[in-house]
Design a protein around this motif. Structure first.
Motif, mmCIF file in Angstrom:
data_model
loop_
_atom_site.group_PDB
_atom_site.id
_atom_site.type_symbol
_atom_site.label_atom_id
_atom_site.label_comp_id
_atom_site.label_asym_id
_atom_site.label_seq_id
_atom_site.Cartn_x
_atom_site.Cartn_y
_atom_site.Cartn_z
ATOM 1 N N THR A 2 0.818 -1.080 -0.028
ATOM 2 C CA THR A 2 -0.015 -0.185 -0.135
ATOM 3 C C THR A 2 0.871 1.264 -0.036
ATOM 4 O O THR A 2 1.707 1.372 0.923
ATOM 5 C CB THR A 2 -0.835 0.031 1.191
ATOM 6 O OG1 THR A 2 -1.736 -1.356 1.408
ATOM 7 C CG2 THR A 2 -1.782 1.272 1.169
ATOM 8 N N TYR A 4 0.771 5.642 -0.078
ATOM 9 C CA TYR A 4 -0.130 6.541 0.466
ATOM 10 C C TYR A 4 0.521 8.286 -0.148
ATOM 11 O O TYR A 4 1.629 8.243 -0.157
ATOM 12 C CB TYR A 4 0.203 6.700 2.047
ATOM 13 C CG TYR A 4 -0.390 5.561 2.996
ATOM 14 C CD1 TYR A 4 -1.721 5.255 2.935
ATOM 15 C CD2 TYR A 4 0.834 4.687 3.137
ATOM 16 C CE1 TYR A 4 -1.867 4.012 3.614
ATOM 17 C CE2 TYR A 4 0.495 3.601 3.970
ATOM 18 C CZ TYR A 4 -0.882 3.208 4.295
ATOM 19 O OH TYR A 4 -1.363 2.122 4.867
ATOM 20 N N TYR A 8 -3.716 11.710 1.446
ATOM 21 C CA TYR A 8 -4.062 10.820 2.575
ATOM 22 C C TYR A 8 -3.692 11.372 4.086
ATOM 23 O O TYR A 8 -4.548 11.236 4.922
ATOM 24 C CB TYR A 8 -3.504 9.343 2.383
ATOM 25 C CG TYR A 8 -3.560 8.505 3.688
ATOM 26 C CD1 TYR A 8 -4.714 7.808 3.703
ATOM 27 C CD2 TYR A 8 -2.665 8.420 4.606
ATOM 28 C CE1 TYR A 8 -4.947 6.740 4.830
ATOM 29 C CE2 TYR A 8 -2.784 7.456 5.854
ATOM 30 C CZ TYR A 8 -3.958 6.808 5.843
ATOM 31 O OH TYR A 8 -4.012 5.945 6.863
ATOM 32 N N PHE A 9 -2.638 12.213 4.149
ATOM 33 C CA PHE A 9 -2.141 12.626 5.369
ATOM 34 C C PHE A 9 -2.959 13.897 5.814
ATOM 35 O O PHE A 9 -3.171 14.293 6.770
ATOM 36 C CB PHE A 9 -0.832 13.012 5.090
ATOM 37 C CG PHE A 9 -0.089 11.747 5.092
ATOM 38 C CD1 PHE A 9 0.114 10.975 6.169
ATOM 39 C CD2 PHE A 9 0.704 11.394 3.914
ATOM 40 C CE1 PHE A 9 0.833 9.603 6.026
ATOM 41 C CE2 PHE A 9 1.232 10.150 3.581
ATOM 42 C CZ PHE A 9 1.456 9.284 5.028
ATOM 43 N N GLN A 12 -7.458 12.302 6.891
ATOM 44 C CA GLN A 12 -7.486 11.057 7.362
ATOM 45 C C GLN A 12 -8.727 11.020 8.034
ATOM 46 O O GLN A 12 -9.121 11.818 8.989
ATOM 47 C CB GLN A 12 -6.355 10.919 8.485
ATOM 48 C CG GLN A 12 -5.173 10.486 7.875
ATOM 49 C CD GLN A 12 -3.974 10.153 9.027
ATOM 50 O OE1 GLN A 12 -4.142 10.701 10.092
ATOM 51 N NE2 GLN A 12 -2.906 9.481 8.519
ATOM 52 N N SER A 79 2.201 11.110 11.412
ATOM 53 C CA SER A 79 2.095 11.677 10.163
ATOM 54 C C SER A 79 2.237 12.932 9.796
ATOM 55 O O SER A 79 2.395 13.441 8.595
ATOM 56 C CB SER A 79 0.633 10.850 9.684
ATOM 57 O OG SER A 79 -0.223 11.024 10.831
ATOM 58 N N VAL A 101 4.177 9.221 -3.843
ATOM 59 C CA VAL A 101 3.569 8.507 -2.814
ATOM 60 C C VAL A 101 4.568 7.574 -1.970
ATOM 61 O O VAL A 101 5.639 7.386 -2.575
ATOM 62 C CB VAL A 101 2.627 7.485 -3.531
ATOM 63 C CG1 VAL A 101 1.387 8.207 -4.247
ATOM 64 C CG2 VAL A 101 3.378 6.560 -4.495
ATOM 65 N N ASN A 103 5.194 4.264 1.106
ATOM 66 C CA ASN A 103 4.708 3.128 1.674
ATOM 67 C C ASN A 103 4.357 2.882 3.055
ATOM 68 O O ASN A 103 4.247 2.174 3.719
ATOM 69 C CB ASN A 103 5.328 2.011 1.301
ATOM 70 C CG ASN A 103 6.798 1.899 1.779
ATOM 71 O OD1 ASN A 103 7.390 2.944 2.244
ATOM 72 N ND2 ASN A 103 7.300 0.512 2.133
ATOM 73 N N THR A 105 3.129 5.235 6.834
ATOM 74 C CA THR A 105 2.256 6.472 7.343
ATOM 75 C C THR A 105 3.255 7.448 8.227
ATOM 76 O O THR A 105 2.981 8.444 8.803
ATOM 77 C CB THR A 105 0.917 5.991 8.089
ATOM 78 O OG1 THR A 105 1.237 5.021 9.093
ATOM 79 C CG2 THR A 105 -0.109 5.661 6.933
#
Length: 115
Positions: A2, A4, A8-9, A12, A79, A101, A103, A105
């Motif tokens: 996965t 991110y 995403y950050f 959330q 994060s 991106v 991998n 967090t």
């Protein structure tokens, strides 16, 4: 594996916390409702017993929520370090931050960065 993105950050979702808050509010309303019914019908022990059960459930869910808040705070502080890292990598390689991106967090050794 996965990966991110920066978005995403930024966003959330904490659906579990929202569900716990809703359950806590419902339990508080049930306790108030049972307390009123108990005051009107003092001879019925059923209302008192239900009130005790709802109160114990409220304590359990409140404890779970406090644990979740502590975990979310720790994860949030970890994060917070990722957004500047992603922006720095994008700036170094002449990309937009949305094209980078990672991998993980959290900022640790061995992070894979993909453009």
């Amino acid at each position: 594996m996965t990966f991110y993105a920066e978005s995403y950050f930024k966003q959330q979702q904490q659906l579990e916390s929202i569900i716990n808050y809703v359950v806590i509010i419902i339990l508080l309303l049930l306790i108030i409702f049972n307390a009123i019914r108990y005051l009107h019908h003092r001879l019925r022990s059923r209302n008192r017993d239900l009130g005790i059960i709802f109160f114990l459930l409220l304590l359990i869910f409140t404890g779970l929520q406090i644990t979740n808040l502590e975990h979310d705070y720790y994860q949030h502080t970890q994060s917070l370090q990722m957004r500047p890292f992603i922006q720095a990598v994008a700036r170094d390689h002449g990309l937009r931050a949305s094209q980078v991106v990672v991998n993980s967090t959290t900022l640790t050794d061995g992070i894979l960065v993909r453009f």
